[in-house]
Structures are given as C-alpha cells and as structure tokens.
Design a protein around this motif. Structure first.
Motif, PDB file in Angstrom:
ATOM      1  N   ARG A   1      60.304  85.863  35.829  1.00  0.00           N
ATOM      2  CA  ARG A   1      60.338  84.474  35.332  1.00  0.00           C
ATOM      3  C   ARG A   1      60.181  83.494  36.492  1.00  0.00           C
ATOM      4  NH1 ARG A   1      63.929  85.929  31.343  1.00  0.00           N
ATOM      5  NH2 ARG A   1      65.704  85.653  32.684  1.00  0.00           N
ATOM      6  N   GLU A   2      60.885  83.777  37.619  1.00  0.00           N
ATOM      7  CA  GLU A   2      60.790  82.888  38.793  1.00  0.00           C
ATOM      8  C   GLU A   2      59.350  82.728  39.258  1.00  0.00           C
ATOM      9  OE1 GLU A   2      65.073  84.008  40.741  1.00  0.00           O
ATOM     10  OE2 GLU A   2      63.240  84.453  41.862  1.00  0.00           O
ATOM     11  N   LEU A   3      58.593  83.855  39.239  1.00  0.00           N
ATOM     12  CA  LEU A   3      57.219  83.828  39.781  1.00  0.00           C
ATOM     13  C   LEU A   3      56.174  83.601  38.686  1.00  0.00           C
ATOM     14  CD1 LEU A   3      57.621  86.828  42.236  1.00  0.00           C
ATOM     15  CD2 LEU A   3      57.481  84.429  42.859  1.00  0.00           C
ATOM     16  N   GLY A   4      56.622  83.491  37.463  1.00  0.00           N
ATOM     17  CA  GLY A   4      55.691  83.275  36.348  1.00  0.00           C
ATOM     18  C   GLY A   4      54.904  84.536  36.006  1.00  0.00           C
ATOM     19  N   VAL A   5      55.493  85.719  36.238  1.00  0.00           N
ATOM     20  CA  VAL A   5      54.785  86.978  35.982  1.00  0.00           C
ATOM     21  C   VAL A   5      55.078  87.462  34.557  1.00  0.00           C
ATOM     22  CG1 VAL A   5      54.653  89.419  36.668  1.00  0.00           C
ATOM     23  CG2 VAL A   5      54.832  87.633  38.412  1.00  0.00           C
ATOM     24  N   ASP A   6      54.009  87.856  33.872  1.00  0.00           N
ATOM     25  CA  ASP A   6      54.172  88.464  32.545  1.00  0.00           C
ATOM     26  C   ASP A   6      54.499  89.937  32.777  1.00  0.00           C
ATOM     27  OD1 ASP A   6      53.888  89.702  30.136  1.00  0.00           O
ATOM     28  OD2 ASP A   6      51.900  88.863  29.684  1.00  0.00           O
ATOM     29  N   LEU A   7      55.745  90.325  32.561  1.00  0.00           N
ATOM     30  CA  LEU A   7      56.189  91.690  32.915  1.00  0.00           C
ATOM     31  C   LEU A   7      55.448  92.787  32.141  1.00  0.00           C
ATOM     32  CD1 LEU A   7      60.048  91.443  33.453  1.00  0.00           C
ATOM     33  CD2 LEU A   7      58.215  91.472  35.134  1.00  0.00           C
ATOM     34  N   SER A   8      54.893  92.425  30.979  1.00  0.00           N
ATOM     35  CA  SER A   8      54.189  93.464  30.207  1.00  0.00           C
ATOM     36  C   SER A   8      52.917  93.905  30.942  1.00  0.00           C
ATOM     37  CB  SER A   8      53.852  92.955  28.814  1.00  0.00           C
ATOM     38  OG  SER A   8      52.892  91.932  28.926  1.00  0.00           O
ATOM     39  N   LYS A   9      52.472  93.114  31.931  1.00  0.00           N
ATOM     40  CA  LYS A   9      51.250  93.460  32.675  1.00  0.00           C
ATOM     41  C   LYS A   9      51.559  94.238  33.953  1.00  0.00           C
ATOM     42  CE  LYS A   9      48.274  89.888  30.919  1.00  0.00           C
ATOM     43  NZ  LYS A   9      48.062  88.463  30.986  1.00  0.00           N
ATOM     44  N   VAL A  10      52.836  94.417  34.267  1.00  0.00           N
ATOM     45  CA  VAL A  10      53.213  95.084  35.522  1.00  0.00           C
ATOM     46  C   VAL A  10      53.516  96.545  35.236  1.00  0.00           C
ATOM     47  CG1 VAL A  10      54.846  95.057  37.455  1.00  0.00           C
ATOM     48  CG2 VAL A  10      54.208  92.908  36.328  1.00  0.00           C
ATOM     49  N   SER A  11      52.886  97.472  36.023  1.00  0.00           N
ATOM     50  CA  SER A  11      53.245  98.884  35.810  1.00  0.00           C
ATOM     51  C   SER A  11      54.514  99.179  36.592  1.00  0.00           C
ATOM     52  CB  SER A  11      52.154  99.848  36.264  1.00  0.00           C
ATOM     53  OG  SER A  11      50.965  99.202  36.493  1.00  0.00           O
ATOM     54  N   GLY A  12      55.478  99.758  35.918  1.00  0.00           N
ATOM     55  CA  GLY A  12      56.759 100.068  36.537  1.00  0.00           C
ATOM     56  C   GLY A  12      56.744 101.430  37.210  1.00  0.00           C
ATOM     57  N   THR A  13      57.386 101.508  38.384  1.00  0.00           N
ATOM     58  CA  THR A  13      57.432 102.809  39.086  1.00  0.00           C
ATOM     59  C   THR A  13      58.847 103.380  39.070  1.00  0.00           C
ATOM     60  OG1 THR A  13      57.812 101.684  41.185  1.00  0.00           O
ATOM     61  CG2 THR A  13      55.518 102.219  40.656  1.00  0.00           C
ATOM     62  N   GLY A  14      59.763 102.681  38.430  1.00  0.00           N
ATOM     63  CA  GLY A  14      61.151 103.162  38.392  1.00  0.00           C
ATOM     64  C   GLY A  14      61.323 104.264  37.356  1.00  0.00           C
ATOM     65  N   PRO A  15      62.572 104.713  37.153  1.00  0.00           N
ATOM     66  CA  PRO A  15      62.822 105.782  36.171  1.00  0.00           C
ATOM     67  C   PRO A  15      62.326 105.363  34.787  1.00  0.00           C
ATOM     68  CG  PRO A  15      64.866 105.103  37.307  1.00  0.00           C
ATOM     69  CD  PRO A  15      63.786 104.215  37.804  1.00  0.00           C
ATOM     70  N   ARG A  16      61.629 106.254  34.116  1.00  0.00           N
ATOM     71  CA  ARG A  16      61.020 106.036  32.787  1.00  0.00           C
ATOM     72  C   ARG A  16      60.149 104.771  32.769  1.00  0.00           C
ATOM     73  NH1 ARG A  16      65.822 106.226  29.227  1.00  0.00           N
ATOM     74  NH2 ARG A  16      66.942 108.071  29.839  1.00  0.00           N
TER      75      ARG A  16
END
Ligand code: CAO
Length: 287
Positions: A1-16
């Motif tokens: 939210r701080e950076l204005g990033v749409d999280l659905s577009k970010v690939s996660g590398t954490g668990p699951r």
C-alpha cells in the motif's frame, strides 16, 4: 500500500507462495528498470499470463522442434519490427491454367511437374525487376536502403518438422522448366530435412502458396529483412463481368504484405497490378 503496489501482480517466494517484503521491493525495482515511458503509456509488451491448463482437462506437454522454435522467434521479431500493410487482388489465371495443361505431355517426358507455383515465381521475379523498390532492405543505420541487383525468391514449404523457406536463386534468369525442377528438388529436400543452410539464404522476396491446401485469403508476415511477401490462396471459378455478360473465369486470390518503412501504398499498388497482368496474360513474361 505504501508503494502503491498491486500485490496480486507480485510473485511470492515465501512459504506457499506468500508475498514477502523482498518480493515487493524486487517487483518495484524491476518496474522502475522497465522505464517510466513504458509504464505510463503501456508501450511495453505485456506478458501473456501462464495458465495451468490441467485444471480444465487432460493435457500433454509437447517439445517444440528446432524449426518451430526458430520460426516462433522469427515471426515475433518480424511482427514487432515491421509495420505491415497487406493488399489484395485476384489474378485471372484461366489462360495460364489452360497453357499449363498443354505442357503435361512434355512435362512427363522431362520428368517434371509444372504447378502454378513455377509461374508465380517467374512472375514475381519479373515484377521485382520492374519494381526494384521491392528488391531492397533497410540498412542497419536506418538511413539507407540496400538495393539488390540479384533476384532470389524464397518459397515457404510446409514440412512435418515445421516451416522452412528454401530459395530459388536467380529466378529472373530461369525458365519455367528449370524453376519447376528446382521447386521439386528444394521441396523434397525440405521435407526430408536435407536442406543446407546455403539453400535457405539470400532471399529477396518470399512466396507463400497455400493454394494446394485451400482457403480464399490470408495475410502473410514479411520475412524481414526482405520487404515483401506474397500469400497465394486456392484458385476458384468465379463469374466475371466482361462488359456484356458474366463469364466463368479461374481467379487466383493474392495477398501482398509489405514493410511500410520501405514500400509506399503506391509502390505496392503498381507491383500488384503488374503481377496480376503477368499472371493474367503470361505472354508479358516473355517481354
Ligand atoms: N490454386 C489451386 N490449385 C493449386 C494452387 C492454387 N493456388 N497451387 C497449386 N495448386 C495445385 C497444383 O496445381 C497441384 O495440382 P495438379 O497436380 O493437378 O496440377 C496441387 O495443387 C498440388 O500442388 P503441390 O502442393 O504438390 O505443389 P505446389 O507447386 O503447388 O506447391 C509448395 C509447392 C512447396 C509451395 C507446397 O507444397 C507447400 O509446401 N505449400 C505450403 C506453404 C506454406 O506452408 N505457407 C505458409 C507459410 S506461413 O505459415
């Protein structure tokens, strides 16, 4: 939210697949690297999202042949680099086909098959000479043309391994018998996977004939650095108005795609009109 990033577009590398702080930072870094112009205007090429098709039904992953991979890369390169225009016309090949049939006995004696493709290659070579702007390529500096004084015509051949384009060298200096024999030899080598790299180099212009397969039109992709390609579809008898009545004529659908950086619409119109004239009355090929 701080950076204005749409999280659905970010690939996660954490668990699951959980999105972590570093994932967000890396996403922002790569977005900045892509450049503000691309981001603001949408000029970058958006990725087609990867889809897991197995969720919809049974699937199989099939390896692409070497030729298919090369064709995919070349087609994308040409499609993205070349501002394409495609122009259409039909050639009346009634007389050409009647003449070709009269060659049958002699062709058998010579052991050659003469198909409309031989006449198309000859007519293209003649049209290239009359319209030399089609026998050019853009120089790497973007400020010059390279005008070719030779006339080699590439011919798309459909093979089980994929699409290849062997080249008929000096087609302007060859007659229909020689061109027919060369088409047969090159098409057989192409289908047997025996073409040498030199057989596929040096083309000035490409012919893609789907006439034996069918269809009444398609828009071919220019085989850059060439600036023109002719797509030929299946001939059909059509009623044509001859000034007093409709007469049945055998019409061949042609589609000429060209690189609009090098060829203007007027050039293309003249090239197509000349080509249609040659195919409609092959006596002009002898002039
Ligand atoms: N309209 C109607 N009939 C046609 C025709 C046309 N435009 N062009 C050819 N034919 C006929 C031929 O006359 C021949 O019939 P006859 O034996 O009765 O004369 C028959 O179709 C079979 O021809 P052919 O395929 O054996 O030979 P060809 O010279 O027409 O074509 C070749 C040779 C190599 C161009 C062709 O086999 C081929 O591979 N075409 C596919 C090209 C391609 O894939 N293009 C797409 C590239 S982009 O994805």
């Amino acid at each position: 939210r701080e950076l204005g990033v749409d999280l659905s577009k970010v690939s996660g590398t954490g668990p699951r697949g959980r999105v972590q702080k570093d994932d967000v930072n890396n996403y922002v870094k790569s977005a900045l690297k892509a450049g503000p112009a691309a981001a603001a205007s949408g000029a970058g090429i958006p990725q087609v999202p990867a889809v897991d098709f197995s969720q919809f039904g049974e699937i199989e992953t099939v390896a692409m042949s070497k030729i298919a991979k090369l064709t995919a890369a070349n087609m994308q390169r040409n499609w993205l680099n070349v501002p394409h225009v495609t122009q259409f016309d039909d050639a009346d090949i009634t007389e050409l086909e009647a003449f070709r049939k009269t060659l049958k006995d002699e062709a058998e004696k010579r052991g050659v098959r003469v198909t409309p493709v031989a006449f198309l290659i000859k007519a293209l070579a003649t049209s290239l000479q009359a319209n030399p702007e089609f026998n050019r390529s853009l120089a790497g500096d973007g400020e010059h043309y390279i005008q070719k004084h030779y006339c080699h015509i590439g011919m798309a051949v459909d093979t089980p391994r994929g699409l290849v384009v062997p080249v008929i060298k000096d087609a302007d200096q060859k007659g229909i018998w020689d061109i027919s024999a060369e088409i047969a030899t090159l098409a057989a080598s192409a289908r047997d996977g025996k073409l040498k790299p030199s057989d596929m180099q040096g083309g000035c212009f490409t012919l893609s004939s789907l006439g034996a397969i069918g269809g009444n039109g398609f828009t071919p992709i220019v085989n850059s650095p060439e600036v023109g390609i002719l797509g030929v579809s299946k001939s059909q008898i059509k009623p044509m108005w001859n000034g007093t009545e409709f007469a049945p004529r055998l019409m061949l659908p042609l589609a000429l795609s060209y690189d609009h950086r090098v060829i203007n619409g007027g050039d293309a119109g003249r090239f197509m009109t000349h080509l249609v004239k040659l195919l409609s009355d092959i006596r002009y090929l002898a002039l």
